[in-house]
Structure formats: C-alpha cells, structure tokens
Design a protein around this motif. Structure first.
Motif, short mmCIF file in Angstrom:
data_model
loop_
_atom_site.label_atom_id
_atom_site.label_comp_id
_atom_site.label_asym_id
_atom_site.label_seq_id
_atom_site.Cartn_x
_atom_site.Cartn_y
_atom_site.Cartn_z
N UNK A 47 -4.73 7.62 7.43
CA UNK A 47 -5.46 7.99 6.22
C UNK A 47 -5.96 6.76 5.48
N UNK A 48 -5.20 5.67 5.59
CA UNK A 48 -5.58 4.44 4.89
C UNK A 48 -5.08 3.25 5.71
N UNK A 49 -5.83 2.14 5.63
CA UNK A 49 -5.44 0.93 6.36
C UNK A 49 -5.91 -0.29 5.58
N UNK A 50 -5.08 -1.32 5.62
CA UNK A 50 -5.42 -2.59 4.97
C UNK A 50 -5.23 -3.71 5.96
N UNK A 51 -6.19 -4.63 6.01
CA UNK A 51 -6.06 -5.81 6.86
C UNK A 51 -5.20 -6.81 6.06
N UNK A 52 -3.97 -7.04 6.53
CA UNK A 52 -3.09 -7.94 5.80
C UNK A 52 -3.12 -9.36 6.36
N UNK A 67 -1.01 0.36 8.40
CA UNK A 67 -1.58 1.69 8.62
C UNK A 67 -0.73 2.68 7.81
N UNK A 68 -1.41 3.51 7.01
CA UNK A 68 -0.72 4.38 6.06
C UNK A 68 0.23 3.49 5.25
N UNK A 69 1.50 3.85 5.11
CA UNK A 69 2.35 2.94 4.31
C UNK A 69 3.49 2.34 5.11
N UNK A 70 3.55 2.61 6.41
CA UNK A 70 4.77 2.20 7.11
C UNK A 70 4.60 1.66 8.53
N UNK A 91 4.63 -2.57 14.97
CA UNK A 91 5.94 -2.98 14.47
C UNK A 91 6.31 -2.12 13.26
N UNK A 92 7.60 -2.05 13.02
CA UNK A 92 8.05 -1.42 11.79
C UNK A 92 7.93 -2.46 10.68
N UNK A 93 7.98 -2.01 9.45
CA UNK A 93 7.94 -2.92 8.30
C UNK A 93 9.10 -3.92 8.40
N UNK A 94 10.27 -3.43 8.73
CA UNK A 94 11.46 -4.28 8.84
C UNK A 94 11.25 -5.39 9.87
N UNK A 95 10.71 -5.04 11.04
CA UNK A 95 10.45 -6.05 12.07
C UNK A 95 9.44 -7.09 11.57
N UNK A 96 8.40 -6.61 10.92
CA UNK A 96 7.33 -7.50 10.45
C UNK A 96 7.84 -8.47 9.39
N UNK A 97 8.72 -8.00 8.53
CA UNK A 97 9.22 -8.82 7.42
C UNK A 97 10.09 -10.00 7.87
N UNK A 98 10.64 -9.92 9.08
CA UNK A 98 11.53 -10.99 9.54
C UNK A 98 10.78 -12.32 9.62
N UNK A 99 11.26 -13.29 8.86
CA UNK A 99 10.68 -14.63 8.89
C UNK A 99 9.33 -14.76 8.22
N UNK A 100 8.93 -13.76 7.46
CA UNK A 100 7.62 -13.77 6.81
C UNK A 100 7.66 -14.65 5.55
N UNK A 101 6.61 -15.42 5.34
CA UNK A 101 6.55 -16.28 4.14
C UNK A 101 6.50 -15.42 2.88
N UNK A 106 4.48 -10.82 -0.35
CA UNK A 106 3.81 -10.27 -1.53
C UNK A 106 2.59 -9.46 -1.09
N UNK A 107 1.83 -10.01 -0.16
CA UNK A 107 0.63 -9.32 0.33
C UNK A 107 0.99 -7.96 0.92
N UNK A 108 2.05 -7.95 1.71
CA UNK A 108 2.50 -6.68 2.30
C UNK A 108 2.96 -5.72 1.20
N UNK A 109 3.69 -6.23 0.21
CA UNK A 109 4.15 -5.40 -0.89
C UNK A 109 3.00 -4.76 -1.65
N UNK A 110 1.96 -5.55 -1.92
CA UNK A 110 0.78 -5.03 -2.62
C UNK A 110 0.07 -4.00 -1.75
N UNK A 111 -0.07 -4.29 -0.46
CA UNK A 111 -0.74 -3.35 0.46
C UNK A 111 0.02 -2.03 0.52
N UNK A 112 1.33 -2.10 0.56
CA UNK A 112 2.14 -0.87 0.60
C UNK A 112 2.00 -0.08 -0.71
#
Length: 124
Positions: A47-52, A67-70, A91-101, A106-112
């Motif tokens: 339904x919604x997508x953001x290029x992060x 994609x969507x929120x998760x 990837x899941x959000x949890x997998x993506x967050x590992x080692x993320x700057x 913040x960008x992912x948080x805003x996108x979500x």
C-alpha cells in the motif's frame, strides 16, 4: 535493538520531506517504473513504500525500501539491461536494524512513522 524514539527534530523533518518525495517519485516517475513493477510483483498487497537508501553503483542501482510498515526490501537493478533479473533480498525490521548507523535508524523510524500514519488513514 529497539526502534528509535522520534522527537520531531529538524533532522527528522528533513528526512520526512525526503521520504515523502521518494514515495511520490516511486509511484509517479517514469525512471522508477521498473523498480515499482518489481516491488508490485513481489508484494501485490503493498500500500505504501519509501526508499530509505539508494546506492548508485557503476552498472546497477541498489535500493533499500520500507514496504508497508514492516518489510525491508533490498533490490539491485541493472542500469543498462532490463532483461537482467533484479537481485532481491527481503529482511525483517529487526534484521535490518543490526549494525545500522544512528542516522539510518532515524530514517527508518521516520519512514515507519509515515507508513503507519498512511495505513491508519486508509483504514479509517
């Protein structure tokens, strides 16, 4: 790793503007038509997508999208040959967050946050 707490900072506002623009370009621009087709073929329920993240390489473009929120989707598209199948990783959000700057967290948080608001509006 927990999600970043958003505080409405100038950085977040700037990121929010970028993400809204990325969403509009994804759905409306000719350049992103192929990317959108790939996403829709994988997630027809999108339904919604953001290029992060977008990394332009020599012969390909690497996109990371929410994609969507998760769902985090990484797509590598060949820049010169549309016949070459894209390389796709989900990837899941949890997998993506590992080692993320911090900045990318913040960008992912805003996108979500944007995705959640968009989906809430659709459902109300």
């Amino acid at each position: 790793m927990k999600n970043v707490k958003l505080i409405g900072s100038k950085t977040e506002q700037d990121i929010r503007k970028q993400l809204v623009k990325s969403n509009e370009l994804l759905f409306k621009s000719e350049e992103n038509k192929r990317l959108l087709e790939v996403i829709r073929s994988l997630y027809p329920e999108m339904k919604v997508a953001y290029i992060i993240d977008w990394i332009p390489e020599q012969g390909e473009d690497i996109y990371k999208l929410l994609i969507n929120e998760n769902i985090i989707l990484e797509i590598e598209l060949d820049r010169y040959n549309a016949e070459i199948d894209p390389i796709i990783e989900s990837k899941s959000i949890t997998q993506y967050l590992q080692g993320l700057s911090k900045q990318k967290q913040i960008k992912l948080g805003v996108a979500r946050d944007l995705a959640n608001k968009y989906l809430d509006n659709m459902n109300s």
